[in-house]
Every structure is written in C-alpha cells, then in structure tokens.
Design an enzyme around this catalytic site. Structure first.
Site, PDB file in Angstrom:
ATOM      1  N   CYS A 259      -7.034  18.988  31.323  1.00  0.00           N
ATOM      2  CA  CYS A 259      -5.873  18.496  30.583  1.00  0.00           C
ATOM      3  C   CYS A 259      -4.822  17.967  31.563  1.00  0.00           C
ATOM      4  O   CYS A 259      -5.080  17.028  32.301  1.00  0.00           O
ATOM      5  CB  CYS A 259      -5.327  19.569  29.642  1.00  0.00           C
TER       6      CYS A 259
ATOM      7  N   GLU B 283     -12.335  24.952  27.405  1.00  0.00           N
ATOM      8  CA  GLU B 283     -12.216  26.364  27.016  1.00  0.00           C
ATOM      9  C   GLU B 283     -11.844  26.532  25.544  1.00  0.00           C
ATOM     10  O   GLU B 283     -11.884  27.648  25.018  1.00  0.00           O
ATOM     11  CB  GLU B 283     -11.195  27.076  27.913  1.00  0.00           C
TER      12      GLU B 283
ATOM     13  N   HIS C  98      -9.857  20.143  26.385  1.00  0.00           N
ATOM     14  CA  HIS C  98      -9.885  21.550  26.808  1.00  0.00           C
ATOM     15  C   HIS C  98     -11.292  22.109  26.603  1.00  0.00           C
ATOM     16  O   HIS C  98     -11.648  22.486  25.485  1.00  0.00           O
ATOM     17  CB  HIS C  98      -8.890  22.373  25.984  1.00  0.00           C
TER      18      HIS C  98
END
Length: 203
Positions: free
Chosen positions: A79, A187, A185
């Site tokens: 990001c 994650e 992202h």
C-alpha cells in the site's frame, strides 16, 4: 526470517498474523540490525505519503531499507509502503520517496471519472502485464484483491507486473529485480493475498 518495518505507520500485526498463517517466521521491528539480519523485508504503510516518508527518515531506517535492497535483499512494499519505493509522491505537496523504483505517485482523481468515489475501496481483479511474475505463481489472472487508496503509481510502466480497473487502469503491483510492491493489501485479501505473501516468502 521476514522483518516487517515498524516506523509508526502501518497495519503491522495483521500482516504478521497473515505471515504466521502461512508458516513464515516474521518479526515487527524498528531496529536497523534486525533488518540487516533478516532474509527479507516488508515495508507496510497507511496514511499520507509525506508524513510516512518523514517518519521513516526520522528513524534512520530509510537508509537501511535502501542499503539492504541495493545489496539484493528481497523487499516488498505494501500500500503506502509500495508508494514509498518510488522517486516522489504528490500528496499535500511534493515529497521524496526512496528512489528504488523509477516513477511517481499521483492522485487517482487525475485519471478516473469524476463520479467515481475516492478513496478507491474494494475488491478488484488483477490483470497481469507482460511475463507473469513469480510473485503470482500461486494465483491466476482475474483473482481479486482488496484496495484502499487515493493515489497510484504513475510513469512506471517498465516495473508494472499487475494492473486493476477502477474507471481507469491503475497500477496494482510492481517489481524491479529484488524490489516489489503491492498497492492492494495482501493481508486483507483472503486466500489470494496469502498466496502472494507465500510466493514472496519462498523467492
């Protein structure tokens, strides 16, 4: 061991949890020596480009990240962390980045239709550009990942390995040698994101 750079900006512990879920040994650290000992480095980040760049420089970790990347150590930016890899960003003024990937970071408002919402928040499909990167060895074109951003990487065509459509084609991921970055992202991108992290950890 994977070192996640802690410089006061970023979703550090969800990232560490994702790495743990794929069996990767990871540590969140703001210590230069730990970064130097690590096998790979991840630079996370949320917020404004200038503020994050200033915080990274205030810790002195900017020089460590640059040195380690230039030595050949694998580095992934996520990001805002990806955006910091570029030469400069134009968020509330002009700010210098790390200069590891040629290009600059500009407002998506310059290229998307006026009726599109900013920030761009949501799931979008990846389109691979050029030869498929090893970072995507466990995923396929069209798989969706989760974005939250108002700025995008521009003037970096030679480094773009994936793009996503949001009223315009926006840079989704980049790679230049041992340095790579995801605007999205991983994650927060479910199984697809975990598989991208797995590929980075294995490279």
């Amino acid at each position: 061991m994977i070192a996640i750079v802690d410089y006061g900006v970023g979703n550090l512990f969800s990232l560490k949890s994702s790495l743990a879920a794929i069996g990767a040994e990871a540590v969140v650290t703001g210590e230069a020596e730990v970064l130097r000992r690590a096998d790979k480095i991840i630079l996370p980040g949320v917020g404004a480009f200038g503020d994050a760049a200033d915080k990274l420089r205030a810790t002195g970790l900017d020089a460590v990240v640059i040195d380690e990347a230039q030595s050949g150590k694998p580095l992934m930016g996520i990001c805002l962390g990806m955006q910091l890899l570029f030469d400069r960003g134009y968020e509330y003024g002009e700010h210098a980045g790390l200069g590891l990937i040629p290009g600059e970071v500009r407002p998506i408002a310059e290229v998307i239709p006026a009726d599109y919402k900013i920030p761009h928040i949501g799931w979008n499909a990846l389109r691979f550009t050029g030869r498929k990167s090893p970072l995507f060895r466990y995923i396929k074109e069209g798989d969706c990942v989760y974005f939250v951003h108002s700025f995008y990487a521009a003037d970096c065509d030679e480094s773009v390995i994936a793009a996503a459509e949001y009223g315009a084609e926006l840079t989704a991921a980049v790679q230049r040698g041992n340095v790579c970055g995801c605007q999205f992202h991983p994650e927060k991108s479910g199984k697809v994101g975990l598989n991208i992290l797995r590929a980075f950890c294995e490279d």
